[in-house]
Design a protein around this motif. Structure first.
Motif, short mmCIF file in Angstrom:
data_model
loop_
_atom_site.label_atom_id
_atom_site.label_comp_id
_atom_site.label_asym_id
_atom_site.label_seq_id
_atom_site.Cartn_x
_atom_site.Cartn_y
_atom_site.Cartn_z
N PRO A 38 0.80 -1.23 0.00
CA PRO A 38 0.00 0.00 0.00
C PRO A 38 0.83 1.28 0.00
CG PRO A 38 -0.97 -1.63 1.48
CD PRO A 38 0.33 -2.20 1.04
N ARG A 39 1.98 1.27 0.68
CA ARG A 39 2.81 2.48 0.69
C ARG A 39 3.34 2.79 -0.70
NH1 ARG A 39 7.62 2.40 3.70
NH2 ARG A 39 7.83 0.26 2.96
N VAL A 40 3.75 1.75 -1.42
CA VAL A 40 4.25 1.94 -2.78
C VAL A 40 3.14 2.46 -3.68
CG1 VAL A 40 5.12 0.74 -4.82
CG2 VAL A 40 6.09 0.24 -2.57
N GLU A 41 1.93 1.91 -3.54
CA GLU A 41 0.81 2.37 -4.37
C GLU A 41 0.48 3.83 -4.09
OE1 GLU A 41 -0.28 0.58 -6.82
OE2 GLU A 41 1.07 -1.04 -6.21
N ARG A 42 0.54 4.23 -2.82
CA ARG A 42 0.28 5.65 -2.50
C ARG A 42 1.36 6.54 -3.09
NH1 ARG A 42 -1.11 3.49 2.62
NH2 ARG A 42 0.90 4.14 3.49
N ALA A 43 2.60 6.08 -3.04
CA ALA A 43 3.70 6.87 -3.61
C ALA A 43 3.51 7.05 -5.11
CB ALA A 43 5.04 6.20 -3.31
N ILE A 44 3.13 5.97 -5.81
CA ILE A 44 2.90 6.07 -7.26
C ILE A 44 1.76 7.03 -7.55
CG2 ILE A 44 2.10 4.79 -9.28
CD1 ILE A 44 3.63 2.37 -8.20
N ALA A 45 0.69 6.98 -6.75
CA ALA A 45 -0.45 7.88 -6.96
C ALA A 45 -0.03 9.34 -6.85
CB ALA A 45 -1.55 7.56 -5.96
N VAL A 46 0.91 9.64 -5.95
CA VAL A 46 1.39 11.01 -5.79
C VAL A 46 2.31 11.42 -6.93
CG1 VAL A 46 2.82 12.52 -4.35
CG2 VAL A 46 1.15 11.01 -3.28
N LEU A 47 3.21 10.52 -7.33
CA LEU A 47 4.23 10.85 -8.32
C LEU A 47 3.73 10.76 -9.75
CD1 LEU A 47 7.19 8.90 -6.70
CD2 LEU A 47 6.95 11.39 -6.81
N ASP A 48 2.73 9.94 -10.02
CA ASP A 48 2.23 9.71 -11.37
C ASP A 48 1.19 10.78 -11.70
OD1 ASP A 48 1.48 8.74 -13.82
OD2 ASP A 48 0.33 7.05 -13.04
N VAL A 49 1.66 11.94 -12.12
CA VAL A 49 0.76 13.05 -12.42
C VAL A 49 0.91 13.42 -13.89
CG1 VAL A 49 0.82 13.95 -10.08
CG2 VAL A 49 2.49 14.78 -11.75
N ASP A 50 -0.18 13.96 -14.45
CA ASP A 50 -0.10 14.49 -15.82
C ASP A 50 0.82 15.68 -15.82
OD1 ASP A 50 -1.89 12.75 -17.14
OD2 ASP A 50 -3.56 13.77 -16.18
N ASP A 51 1.73 15.72 -16.78
CA ASP A 51 2.70 16.80 -16.89
C ASP A 51 2.64 17.33 -18.31
OD1 ASP A 51 4.87 18.47 -17.02
OD2 ASP A 51 6.22 17.14 -15.90
N ALA A 52 2.24 18.59 -18.44
CA ALA A 52 2.10 19.17 -19.78
C ALA A 52 3.44 19.18 -20.52
CB ALA A 52 1.56 20.60 -19.66
N ALA A 53 4.56 19.13 -19.77
CA ALA A 53 5.87 19.16 -20.40
C ALA A 53 6.27 17.80 -20.95
CB ALA A 53 6.93 19.65 -19.42
N SER A 54 5.58 16.74 -20.55
CA SER A 54 5.96 15.41 -20.96
C SER A 54 5.04 14.88 -22.04
CB SER A 54 5.91 14.44 -19.76
OG SER A 54 6.19 13.12 -20.18
N GLU A 55 5.65 14.20 -23.02
CA GLU A 55 4.87 13.55 -24.06
C GLU A 55 4.59 12.09 -23.71
OE1 GLU A 55 6.66 14.07 -27.85
OE2 GLU A 55 6.66 16.24 -27.75
N ILE A 56 5.07 11.66 -22.56
CA ILE A 56 4.97 10.26 -22.19
C ILE A 56 3.79 10.03 -21.28
CG2 ILE A 56 6.13 8.34 -21.06
CD1 ILE A 56 8.77 9.69 -21.74
N ARG A 57 2.87 9.20 -21.71
CA ARG A 57 1.83 8.69 -20.82
C ARG A 57 1.73 7.20 -21.09
NH1 ARG A 57 1.23 10.63 -16.56
NH2 ARG A 57 -0.74 9.54 -16.35
N VAL A 58 1.87 6.41 -20.05
CA VAL A 58 1.83 4.96 -20.23
C VAL A 58 0.53 4.41 -19.69
CG1 VAL A 58 2.98 2.81 -19.65
CG2 VAL A 58 4.33 4.84 -20.08
#
Length: 301
Positions: free
Chosen positions: A281-301
């Motif tokens: 669960p801690r890892v999943e919460r960390a991913i939820a925080v870090l995995d954000v849409d970024d207008a500067a990035s062309e990468i979405r997986v």
């Protein structure tokens, strides 16, 4: 207090700066902005010393004692490594820092090869260059690869449990370049051009597998990889050869060598990665925080 989630990060350079900028952006805390600035400025100064652009007033141990505060876990720590220069001199690089992102605490841990640290299950999360994924684990196919969103599908699950989550927006591109006389009037310098091209293609030696994955084996029929001379800039080698692939942001250096800048074949970007079998669960919460849409990035997986 909850133990922080360990996250493998690069020890220096543009990828580490991108990670710190992402941490500051999602944390909405001035202290994280100061952390990013402090680490980036310190390592830029140390790089200048490494490149003999400035002369340090003190030795590496004295500078290290000024930078690091191991008794204050919220502050960055640095360490000394031997680098690959002649004589194997010491270089000061990032070691660790603990950051709070709301209800998630992360322990950023410097590694020379974060991607490989995830592959060996030392970490569940990490950041590294997308190039390393292509260089090491992406399957080679007849058709090429153009987006990091397609990378995971090409990773053999038997080979590794690491998958890409998203990109951080610090993008430069593996770009097709050529001398103008290589192009017929009205011809675009793109993948289709390579499909009909026969001859030498100049690339950096370390990118042979990456370029093969990006272009696909069909496009490389009748194409021979050649490399710049040891003391030659990549763009100069491409200009001498006629056609090549190299990293660029604006293409200005390529144009200075008389080259036409063609298609951006693949983005070279720092990516957030996870080991999919190392999850809690801690890892999943960390991913939820870090995995954000970024207008500067062309990468979405």
């Amino acid at each position: 207090m909850t133990e922080p989630v360990p996250v493998a990060v690069p020890r220096k350079g543009r990828p580490l700066e991108a990670v710190l900028e992402r941490i500051a952006a999602v944390g909405h805390d001035d202290r994280l902005d100061r952390l990013a600035d402090s680490v980036s400025n310190t390592l830029r100064y140390e790089k200048a010393i490494t490149k003999d652009r400035v002369e340090a007033d003190e030795g590496p141990y004295e500078r290290l004692s000024e930078y690091s505060a191991p008794d204050a876990p919220a502050e960055p720590e640095f360490t000394l490594l031997r680098d690959d220069r002649d004589g194997k001199p010491r270089r000061i690089v990032f070691d660790a820092a603990t950051v709070d992102l709301g209800d998630v605490r992360l322990k950023l841990v410097g590694r020379e090869e974060p991607f490989r640290a995830l592959r060996t299950h030392e970490f569940a999360l990490g950041f590294d260059s997308a190039d390393l994924v292509l260089e090491e684990v992406v399957g080679i196919r007849p058709e090429g690869l153009g987006e990091i969103a397609d990378v995971n599908e090409r990773i053999d699950p038997v080979d590794t449990d690491v998958r890409v989550v998203n990109g951080l927006g610090d993008t430069v591109y593996h770009t097709l370049m050529a001398r103008p006389e290589q192009l017929e009037p009205g011809t675009d310098l793109d993948r289709a051009f390579l499909g009909g091209y026969e001859g030498a293609l100049c690339i950096s030696p370390r990118y042979e597998r990456l370029v093969t994955a990006v272009l696909g084996t069909d496009a490389l029929d009748d194409v021979d990889f050649v490399y710049p001379d040891p003391d030659e800039e990549e763009e100069a080698g491409i200009a001498r050869t006629g056609v090549g692939v190299y990293l660029t942001v604006t293409g200005s250096t390529a144009r200075e060598h008389g080259l036409v800048v063609g298609e951006h074949l693949f983005p070279s970007e720092t990516v957030l990665m996870r080991n999919v079998v190392e999850s809690d669960p801690r890892v999943e919460r960390a991913i939820a925080v870090l995995d954000v849409d970024d207008a500067a990035s062309e990468i979405r997986v």
